[in-house]
Write an enzyme that holds these catalytic residues in place. Structure first.
Site, mmCIF file in Angstrom:
data_model
loop_
_atom_site.group_PDB
_atom_site.id
_atom_site.type_symbol
_atom_site.label_atom_id
_atom_site.label_comp_id
_atom_site.label_asym_id
_atom_site.label_seq_id
_atom_site.Cartn_x
_atom_site.Cartn_y
_atom_site.Cartn_z
ATOM 1 N N HIS A 265 42.919 44.903 40.718
ATOM 2 C CA HIS A 265 43.444 45.559 39.519
ATOM 3 C C HIS A 265 42.859 46.968 39.408
ATOM 4 O O HIS A 265 41.909 47.320 40.103
ATOM 5 C CB HIS A 265 43.039 44.773 38.258
ATOM 6 C CG HIS A 265 43.675 43.427 38.150
ATOM 7 N ND1 HIS A 265 44.616 43.127 37.201
ATOM 8 C CD2 HIS A 265 43.494 42.292 38.876
ATOM 9 C CE1 HIS A 265 44.997 41.869 37.343
ATOM 10 N NE2 HIS A 265 44.322 41.342 38.355
ATOM 11 N N GLU B 66 38.239 45.226 39.469
ATOM 12 C CA GLU B 66 38.672 46.364 38.655
ATOM 13 C C GLU B 66 38.185 47.611 39.393
ATOM 14 O O GLU B 66 36.988 47.871 39.466
ATOM 15 C CB GLU B 66 38.078 46.292 37.251
ATOM 16 C CG GLU B 66 38.505 45.063 36.455
ATOM 17 C CD GLU B 66 39.932 45.147 35.951
ATOM 18 O OE1 GLU B 66 40.557 46.220 36.085
ATOM 19 O OE2 GLU B 66 40.432 44.139 35.415
#
Length: 356
Positions: free
Chosen positions: A167, A230
């Site tokens: 992500h 992330e």
């Protein structure tokens, strides 16, 4: 034998899997699988779902699910996976394991938005059944099936099943690149921490309860070593500086090639491993009266001292009760009933000493 027409079609798909998927292209029934010039066998399974396997496999061969685009606007990891498919197909990247590549919320990718009706990464582990009318519900069910079928025939040896879900973050972070590990009740893996260190991940957030993310599903239902990465900031397609994602890209390629930290060898220096933060609480938005008392642009992992009031909602208050707590994923705009922030504390020493 594969015909020249079939090779041309597969070439266009594998050369730019992202463009092929965004265009809504689907192979004819007779052309859903083939063999690359590198000898890698490929199978198109669904929109944005592609399986790749090496020409030969040994008993205990690792199986890796690599996913991106579960949020449609998080484009850099999607581009990385498309380049990875191309490089495996033409022999520029080695593949020694089974690989399932998944581009998650394809419709949202096409619309350049995070999701249409509901956050896809909150609909796994069966939660999609609670929102049957959601545009994302069928996709969540399909991605669960894809993972289950992939891992059902995978080796059950420890460390043989991996899921890397990539992500990018909406907001800035005190740690530009961090990971989230799902709660399974099992000890966390030293091999995973070594791999995260190789991927230049600075911090790891450890969940303490079961969740509804894709990595939670694969960890719990499929027995995978799973993580959510992330890796940077949300950007439109074509506007990403992919050099900023080189660490994760190289580490994933090493994992697929079966080298370095992918072998699960324990390193000698814990200093090379990421810092660990454990979830201690969750701020939940209970109603539209909810107020999150932090700046709209506060970075992830911002620390707050004991006594700070972070949220109010009617009679509800969230007050920092420890000397230091950090907030991750603060978001006051979520729907009532959903998470508006995670509260974490650093547990690096205890965590690293308990890895197995």
């Amino acid at each position: 034998m594969t015909s020249s027409a079939e090779r041309g079609m597969s070439g266009s798909m594998l050369d730019d899997f992202l463009a092929y998927t965004l265009a809504g292209s689907r192979p004819e029934a007779h052309a859903m699988k083939g063999t690359c010039v590198s000898g890698v066998r490929w199978s198109w399974l669904d929109d944005g779902v592609l399986q790749l396997e090496p020409a030969t496999q040994e008993e205990g061969t690792r199986s890796v699910l690599a996913s991106a685009g579960v949020h449609g606007d998080e484009t850099a990891p999607i581009e990385l996976l498309s380049y990875l498919v191309r490089d495996i197909a033409n022999g520029a990247a080695a593949l020694t394991c089974r690989l399932l590549v998944i581009l998650g919320n394809v419709d949202a990718m096409r619309d350049a938005c995070r999701y249409r009706d509901d956050d896809l990464n909150r609909l796994f582990s069966g939660r999609h059944a609670q929102v049957p009318d959601s545009h994302e519900a069928p996709r969540a069910a399909a991605l669960e099936r894809a993972a289950t079928q992939f891992f059902d025939i995978a080796s059950a040896e420890r460390g043989a099943r991996w899921h890397i879900d990539m992500h990018t973050a909406i907001r800035a972070s005190a740690f530009e690149r961090f990971a989230l590990l799902p709660h399974t009740g099992r000890p966390f893996s030293h091999a995973m921490f070594e791999w995260l260190g190789e991927a230049r991940i600075s911090a790891v957030l450890l969940h303490t309860t079961k969740g509804n993310t894709y990595s939670h599903f694969t960890a719990q239902a499929c027995g995978a070593e799973a993580c959510t990465l992330e890796l940077g900031k949300v950007r439109p397609f074509g506007q990403n500086d992919l050099t900023r994602f080189a660490g994760a890209d190289e580490a994933l390629r090493h994992l697929l090639a079966g080298i370095n930290a992918a072998n699960g060898a324990k390193g000698d220096a814990n200093a090379a491993l990421p810092r660990a933060f454990t979830v201690i609480d969750q701020i939940t938005k209970r109603s539209e009266a909810f107020e999150l008392r932090v700046a709209a642009d506060v970075p992830n992992f911002t620390p707050f001292v004991k006594g700070t009031v972070l949220a109010c909602d009617g009679d509800y208050r969230y007050v920092v009760s420890r000397d230091e707590e950090r907030i991750v994923f603060p978001n006051a705009t979520v729907k009532p009933g959903l998470r508006a922030g995670l509260m974490v504390v650093e547990t690096t020493q205890d965590t690293l000493s308990s890895l197995v």
